[in-house]
Design an enzyme around this catalytic site. Structure first.
Site, PDB file in Angstrom:
ATOM      1  N   ASP A  93       9.420  -6.285   7.275  1.00 34.03           N
ATOM      2  CA  ASP A  93       8.878  -4.940   7.035  1.00 34.03           C
ATOM      3  C   ASP A  93       9.830  -4.121   6.162  1.00 34.03           C
ATOM      4  O   ASP A  93      11.005  -4.448   6.029  1.00 34.03           O
ATOM      5  CB  ASP A  93       8.635  -4.225   8.365  1.00 34.03           C
ATOM      6  CG  ASP A  93       7.639  -3.068   8.238  1.00 34.03           C
ATOM      7  OD1 ASP A  93       6.888  -3.024   7.238  1.00 34.03           O
ATOM      8  OD2 ASP A  93       7.613  -2.196   9.140  1.00 34.03           O
ATOM      9  N   GLU A  94       9.302  -3.050   5.565  1.00 39.01           N
ATOM     10  CA  GLU A  94      10.071  -2.178   4.654  1.00 39.01           C
ATOM     11  C   GLU A  94      10.728  -3.021   3.554  1.00 39.01           C
ATOM     12  O   GLU A  94      11.884  -2.790   3.158  1.00 39.01           O
ATOM     13  CB  GLU A  94      11.121  -1.350   5.425  1.00 39.01           C
ATOM     14  CG  GLU A  94      10.582  -0.541   6.597  1.00 39.01           C
ATOM     15  CD  GLU A  94       9.687   0.645   6.209  1.00 39.01           C
ATOM     16  OE1 GLU A  94       9.592   0.971   5.009  1.00 39.01           O
ATOM     17  OE2 GLU A  94       9.050   1.221   7.120  1.00 39.01           O
TER      18      GLU A  94
ATOM     19  N   CYS B 245      -0.364   3.708   5.417  1.00 40.86           N
ATOM     20  CA  CYS B 245      -1.669   3.039   5.287  1.00 40.86           C
ATOM     21  C   CYS B 245      -1.826   1.919   6.315  1.00 40.86           C
ATOM     22  O   CYS B 245      -2.854   1.226   6.307  1.00 40.86           O
ATOM     23  CB  CYS B 245      -1.886   2.518   3.868  1.00 40.86           C
ATOM     24  SG  CYS B 245      -0.893   1.078   3.483  1.00 40.86           S
TER      25      CYS B 245
ATOM     26  N   SER C  58       3.044  -1.340   8.871  1.00 44.43           N
ATOM     27  CA  SER C  58       3.846  -1.755  10.036  1.00 44.43           C
ATOM     28  C   SER C  58       2.932  -2.152  11.195  1.00 44.43           C
ATOM     29  O   SER C  58       3.247  -3.075  11.954  1.00 44.43           O
ATOM     30  CB  SER C  58       4.780  -0.624  10.466  1.00 44.43           C
ATOM     31  OG  SER C  58       5.669  -0.326   9.421  1.00 44.43           O
TER      32      SER C  58
ATOM     33  N   GLY D 135       0.866  -1.181   0.000  1.00 43.49           N
ATOM     34  CA  GLY D 135       0.000   0.000   0.000  1.00 43.49           C
ATOM     35  C   GLY D 135       0.893   1.218   0.000  1.00 43.49           C
ATOM     36  O   GLY D 135       2.121   1.090  -0.041  1.00 43.49           O
ATOM     37  N   THR D 136       0.299   2.377   0.053  1.00 45.41           N
ATOM     38  CA  THR D 136       1.101   3.598   0.100  1.00 45.41           C
ATOM     39  C   THR D 136       1.765   3.713   1.464  1.00 45.41           C
ATOM     40  O   THR D 136       1.499   2.931   2.376  1.00 45.41           O
ATOM     41  CB  THR D 136       0.202   4.836  -0.066  1.00 45.41           C
ATOM     42  OG1 THR D 136      -0.748   4.833   1.005  1.00 45.41           O
ATOM     43  CG2 THR D 136      -0.489   4.850  -1.415  1.00 45.41           C
ATOM     44  N   MET D 137       2.587   4.730   1.620  1.00 42.05           N
ATOM     45  CA  MET D 137       3.073   5.095   2.943  1.00 42.05           C
ATOM     46  C   MET D 137       1.860   5.411   3.821  1.00 42.05           C
ATOM     47  O   MET D 137       0.812   5.818   3.330  1.00 42.05           O
ATOM     48  CB  MET D 137       3.980   6.338   2.867  1.00 42.05           C
ATOM     49  CG  MET D 137       5.322   6.087   2.220  1.00 42.05           C
ATOM     50  SD  MET D 137       6.331   7.587   2.140  1.00 42.05           S
ATOM     51  CE  MET D 137       6.653   7.909   3.882  1.00 42.05           C
TER      52      MET D 137
HETATM   53  N1  LIG Z   1      -3.522   9.395  16.010  1.00 43.89           N
HETATM   54  C1  LIG Z   1      -3.994   8.370  15.308  1.00 43.89           C
HETATM   55  N2  LIG Z   1      -5.210   7.849  15.581  1.00 43.89           N
HETATM   56  C2  LIG Z   1      -5.699   6.811  14.892  1.00 43.89           C
HETATM   57  N3  LIG Z   1      -5.063   6.199  13.907  1.00 43.89           N
HETATM   58  C3  LIG Z   1      -3.864   6.679  13.582  1.00 43.89           C
HETATM   59  C4  LIG Z   1      -3.259   7.773  14.270  1.00 43.89           C
HETATM   60  N4  LIG Z   1      -2.056   7.999  13.705  1.00 43.89           N
HETATM   61  C5  LIG Z   1      -1.913   7.091  12.733  1.00 43.89           C
HETATM   62  N5  LIG Z   1      -3.002   6.296  12.655  1.00 43.89           N
HETATM   63  C6  LIG Z   1      -3.241   5.182  11.722  1.00 43.89           C
HETATM   64  O1  LIG Z   1      -2.019   4.551  11.476  1.00 43.89           O
HETATM   65  C7  LIG Z   1      -1.849   4.376  10.081  1.00 43.89           C
HETATM   66  C8  LIG Z   1      -0.364   4.360   9.779  1.00 43.89           C
HETATM   67  O2  LIG Z   1       0.152   3.169  10.320  1.00 43.89           O
HETATM   68  P1  LIG Z   1       1.628   2.681  10.017  1.00 43.89           P
HETATM   69  O3  LIG Z   1       1.662   1.239  10.411  1.00 43.89           O
HETATM   70  O4  LIG Z   1       2.609   3.585  10.666  1.00 43.89           O
HETATM   71  O5  LIG Z   1       1.677   2.845   8.414  1.00 43.89           O
HETATM   72  P2  LIG Z   1       2.723   2.351   7.316  1.00 43.89           P
HETATM   73  O6  LIG Z   1       3.605   1.307   7.933  1.00 43.89           O
HETATM   74  O7  LIG Z   1       1.879   1.798   6.205  1.00 43.89           O
HETATM   75  O8  LIG Z   1       3.465   3.567   6.883  1.00 43.89           O
HETATM   76  C9  LIG Z   1      -2.618   5.532   9.462  1.00 43.89           C
HETATM   77  O9  LIG Z   1      -3.099   5.219   8.162  1.00 43.89           O
HETATM   78  C10 LIG Z   1      -3.802   5.661  10.404  1.00 43.89           C
HETATM   79  O10 LIG Z   1      -4.821   4.754  10.032  1.00 43.89           O
HETATM   80  C1  LIG Z   2       8.073   7.046  -1.650  1.00 43.82           C
HETATM   81  C2  LIG Z   2       9.419   6.769  -1.085  1.00 43.82           C
HETATM   82  C3  LIG Z   2       9.561   6.439   0.242  1.00 43.82           C
HETATM   83  N1  LIG Z   2      10.779   6.213   0.764  1.00 43.82           N
HETATM   84  C4  LIG Z   2      10.916   5.884   2.194  1.00 43.82           C
HETATM   85  C5  LIG Z   2      10.259   6.831   3.149  1.00 43.82           C
HETATM   86  C6  LIG Z   2       9.994   5.961   4.358  1.00 43.82           C
HETATM   87  O1  LIG Z   2      11.177   5.960   5.155  1.00 43.82           O
HETATM   88  C7  LIG Z   2       9.783   4.565   3.749  1.00 43.82           C
HETATM   89  C8  LIG Z   2       8.334   4.147   3.712  1.00 43.82           C
HETATM   90  O2  LIG Z   2       7.912   3.921   5.019  1.00 43.82           O
HETATM   91  P1  LIG Z   2       6.356   3.675   5.432  1.00 43.82           P
HETATM   92  O3  LIG Z   2       6.472   2.848   6.680  1.00 43.82           O
HETATM   93  O4  LIG Z   2       5.686   2.937   4.319  1.00 43.82           O
HETATM   94  O5  LIG Z   2       5.748   5.006   5.678  1.00 43.82           O
HETATM   95  O6  LIG Z   2      10.272   4.638   2.408  1.00 43.82           O
HETATM   96  C9  LIG Z   2      11.905   6.264  -0.035  1.00 43.82           C
HETATM   97  O7  LIG Z   2      13.023   6.011   0.422  1.00 43.82           O
HETATM   98  N2  LIG Z   2      11.777   6.584  -1.353  1.00 43.82           N
HETATM   99  C10 LIG Z   2      10.580   6.856  -1.894  1.00 43.82           C
HETATM  100  O8  LIG Z   2      10.517   7.163  -3.113  1.00 43.82           O
END
Ligand SMILES: Nc1ncnc2c1ncn2[C@@H]1O[C@H](COP(=O)(O)OP(=O)(O)O)[C@@H](O)[C@H]1O
Ligand SMILES: Cc1cn([C@H]2C[C@H](O)[C@@H](COP(=O)(O)O)O2)c(=O)[nH]c1=O
Length: 222
Positions: free
Chosen positions: A86-87, A13, A16, A9-11
């Site tokens: 992850d990542e 979403c 993690s 998914g996107t960042m």
């Molecule tokens: N303060 C908050 N309250 C509720 N949900 C939150 C809050 N902050 C972040 N989130 C949820 O956490 C999600 C991000 O989770 P995370 O696992 O860090 O994302 P990713 O690993 O995909 O970047 C957001 O899409 C949102 O649904």
């Molecule tokens: C789009 C994009 C992202 N990144 C990096 C930025 C963050 O450190 C991670 C993604 O983390 P998340 O848990 O999914 O939020 O990727 C990058 O290095 N280059 C890119 O183009």
């Protein structure tokens, strides 16, 4: 039968968060797992969720060999039923092939989590190999939203608040970085291709300050 799954998914979403939830649920049923990550925002050897969960994980480097990692643990008598990775966009194609071999020959479930595309909407090498090899690619249910209200499908990078399409593929960062820093913003494809971030949209039409005003003024998908 063991499986290789790519949760993508996107960042921002929830990847993690889901990674740590899956680990929790499997461990609660007595299964033994190993957590891996690479370049987490919170620092080395860490899986961090924006919901506040943080857990230690083995840091993946260019030299990491997942096959050897599992064999070594099993040789030392440590059971390994599953891996949380992850990542995974940052893993090499060879490492993804090692993960597939771990699934097929060692019967270990491998759950990988990562973004598919970079700020230019190009696949990361690790994600490309996962799309090619995974038994399943799962899109997360919780939708990240573009400023216009449409599902966000792409990741934009901003430098000093301006969307850029050139630069290094890997720059660790966050969607909520302070101004003046490299930051990221999730967008729908339409607005990614038009290079229209929330700030650009606000500048073009000052009344578009919020999602509901965007929907009213421009229409979703404007
Ligand atoms: N303060 C908050 N309250 C509720 N949900 C939150 C809050 N902050 C972040 N989130 C949820 O956490 C999600 C991000 O989770 P995370 O696992 O860090 O994302 P990713 O690993 O995909 O970047 C957001 O899409 C949102 O649904
Ligand atoms: C789009 C994009 C992202 N990144 C990096 C930025 C963050 O450190 C991670 C993604 O983390 P998340 O848990 O999914 O939020 O990727 C990058 O290095 N280059 C890119 O183009």
């Amino acid at each position: 039968m063991a499986e290789l799954v790519f949760f993508s998914g996107t960042m921002d979403c929830g990847k993690s968060t889901l990674a740590l939830q899956m680990h929790h649920n499997h461990a609660a049923r007595g299964r033994d797992g190993v957590l891996f990550t690479r370049n987490d925002r919170a620092g080395a050897a860490t899986i961090s969720s924006r919901l506040g969960l943080v857990q230690h994980a083995a840091e993946v480097g260019d030299a990491t060999d997942f096959w050897a990692e599992v064999i070594e643990r099993r040789t030392q008598g440590q059971p390994v039923d599953y891996l949380i990775a992850d990542e995974a966009q940052f893993y090499t194609a060879t490492q993804v092939e090692q993960l597939a071999r771990v699934v097929d020959e060692l019967e270990v479930d491998v759950y990988t989590f990562g973004i598919s595309t970079d700020f230019r909407a190009r696949l990361f090498p690790g994600s490309a190999r996962l799309v090619e090899l995974a038994d399943r690619v799962e899109v997360l249910q919780v939708k990240a939203l573009c400023w216009c209200g449409a599902r966000a499908t792409h990741n934009a990078r901003t430098v000093d608040g301006v969307m850029v399409v050139e630069g290094a593929q890997v720059v660790v960062g966050d969607v909520a970085a302070a101004s003046g820093e490299v930051a990221y913003e999730v967008l729908c494809r339409r607005h990614h291709m038009r290079r229209m971030t929330a700030a650009t949209a606000r500048a073009a039409s000052p009344s578009v300050a919020t999602l509901s005003s965007a929907q009213g003024t421009l229409g979703v998908g404007a």
